[in-house]
Scaffold this motif. Structure first.
Motif, short mmCIF file in Angstrom:
data_model
loop_
_atom_site.label_atom_id
_atom_site.label_comp_id
_atom_site.label_asym_id
_atom_site.label_seq_id
_atom_site.Cartn_x
_atom_site.Cartn_y
_atom_site.Cartn_z
N PHE A 234 31.44 42.45 39.24
CA PHE A 234 31.77 40.94 39.61
C PHE A 234 30.66 40.58 40.70
CE2 PHE A 234 34.00 38.91 43.52
CZ PHE A 234 34.02 37.67 42.94
N ARG A 262 40.06 42.52 35.68
CA ARG A 262 40.20 42.14 37.32
C ARG A 262 38.91 41.61 37.63
NH1 ARG A 262 42.38 48.40 39.29
NH2 ARG A 262 44.51 47.74 39.31
N SER A 265 39.42 37.80 36.36
CA SER A 265 40.37 37.32 37.03
C SER A 265 39.56 36.92 38.67
CB SER A 265 41.23 38.18 37.74
OG SER A 265 42.35 37.62 38.66
N LYS A 266 38.32 37.54 39.07
CA LYS A 266 37.91 37.51 40.47
C LYS A 266 36.85 36.10 39.97
CE LYS A 266 38.26 41.99 42.25
NZ LYS A 266 37.59 43.16 42.86
N SER A 269 38.40 33.10 39.82
CA SER A 269 38.80 32.47 41.14
C SER A 269 37.72 31.96 42.15
CB SER A 269 39.68 33.43 41.97
OG SER A 269 38.68 34.39 42.32
N VAL A 270 36.50 32.27 41.76
CA VAL A 270 35.56 31.74 42.68
C VAL A 270 35.15 30.05 42.03
CG1 VAL A 270 32.93 31.78 43.01
CG2 VAL A 270 34.29 33.91 42.80
#
Length: 351
Positions: A234, A262, A265-266, A269-270
């Motif tokens: 990430f 995960r 998903s991160k 979300s940014v």
């Protein structure tokens, strides 16, 4: 008769007051010299000094000799694609200090010599796609301080030295697709603060170091399609501090597991990161998910892991409770035993 004479004056080379190289056509009104497709083995002599555009495409040039373009101070555009150029002699581009565009694509260049950029300080666009370049070095590019577009696609570049592009502070577009890059190291794109578009698709990239893109403060398109990426970190993309960046990541053999879910998903979300082709990402492993779109299974990837964690947690909790209960029972038994021993045996009184 008058219309015919007027037409004649517009025929290339007709009525020209200056010489034109043999087999070439000189358009005096536009300072354009056209030498395309004449099987020329050398850069012709006698090119007018006022030439702005020189077209030498589709000839038989095998090398560019020292001083090939001597005294052509006015040259702005030099087209050399589709030849057999495999060697650039020292000072081959002498006198081209005002050149703005050069096309060397579709040749046989295996390397760019150390003095390649010495005379090209005004160059804004360089095309060297479809050659045999295997490595890039800082020395050959360091003086391209005005360069805005660099196309090195369809070569054989396997690595990029740290700081290779550090002299290209104005570079906005960099094309490195269809090479042989395997790892993107930290510092490979340092000092490219103006870079807006970076194409790295169709290489063999399997690893990207966390800080590899940290210096890209203006990149709005980062293409990594068609590589060998299985997982991502990430922080690799979080380090890209831009207003908005489109990511292209399809065509990689993703290992679809909870960790990958995960990470994406991160990323999703940014606010400033956008995976443009998320719907086209496909799982390559594990076997039961091979060929399935990541989008169709991403919500399920952590279910099994969550269930496993829950089972383990419950098992541990039950074991601890059972141990406590057993310990408490043993304590009570031990306590009762001690009481009985302290009272002694029962003896009836004599009458």
């Amino acid at each position: 008769m008058l219309p015919f004479l007027a037409l004649l004056l517009w025929v290339p080379g007709a009525g020209a007051t200056r010489a034109c190289p043999h087999l070439c056509v000189c358009y005096e009104s536009s300072d354009f010299v056209d030498c395309r497709g004449h099987h020329l083995a050398h850069v012709p002599r006698g090119i007018p000094h006022s030439t702005w555009i020189l077209d030498l495409r589709r000839n038989n040039l095998s090398s560019l000799e020292t001083g090939s373009f001597d005294a052509l101070w006015s040259m702005k555009i030099l087209l050399l694609s589709h030849n057999g150029i495999g060697r650039l002699r020292p000072k081959a581009f002498k006198s081209l200090g005002f050149l703005e565009k050069m096309d060397l694509s579709h040749n046989l260049l295996a390397q760019l010599p150390p003095d390649f950029s010495d005379e090209l300080t005004s160059l804004k666009e360089l095309k060297a796609a479809h050659n045999r370049l295997s490595a890039l070095a800082f020395g050959s590019l360091q003086h391209l301080e005005s360069l805005e577009k660099l196309d090195l696609s369809y070569n054989q570049v396997a690595s990029i030295e740290k700081g290779t592009f550090r002299g290209l502070s104005r570079l906005r577009h960099l094309y490195l697709q269809s090479n042989r890059l395997g790892v993107i190291y930290n510092g490979g794109f340092s000092m490219l603060q103006s870079l807006e578009v970076l194409f790295l698709g169709t290489n063999n990239i399997s690893t990207i170091e966390v800080g590899a893109f940290a210096s890209l403060h203006n990149v709005n398109l980062l293409a990594l399609t068609g590589n060998q990426l299985i997982h991502l970190k990430f922080k690799t993309f979080l380090n890209i501090q831009t207003a908005s960046t489109q990511l292209q990541l399809a065509g990689n053999p993703w290992a679809c597991d909870c960790d990958l879910q995960r990470v994406f998903s991160k990323i999703l979300s940014v606010r400033h990161l956008h995976v443009e082709d998320y719907a086209n990402l496909t799982c390559a492993s594990p076997g039961q998910l091979a060929g399935l779109p990541l989008l169709s299974v991403d919500t399920q990837l952590c279910v099994a892991e969550t269930a496993t964690v829950l089972v383990i947690t419950v098992t541990v909790l039950v074991t601890v409770i059972a141990a406590i209960v057993m310990a408490e029972r043993n304590r009570k038994k031990s306590q009762e035993k001690n009481w009985n021993e302290s009272d002694g045996p029962f003896e009836p009184q004599e009458k």
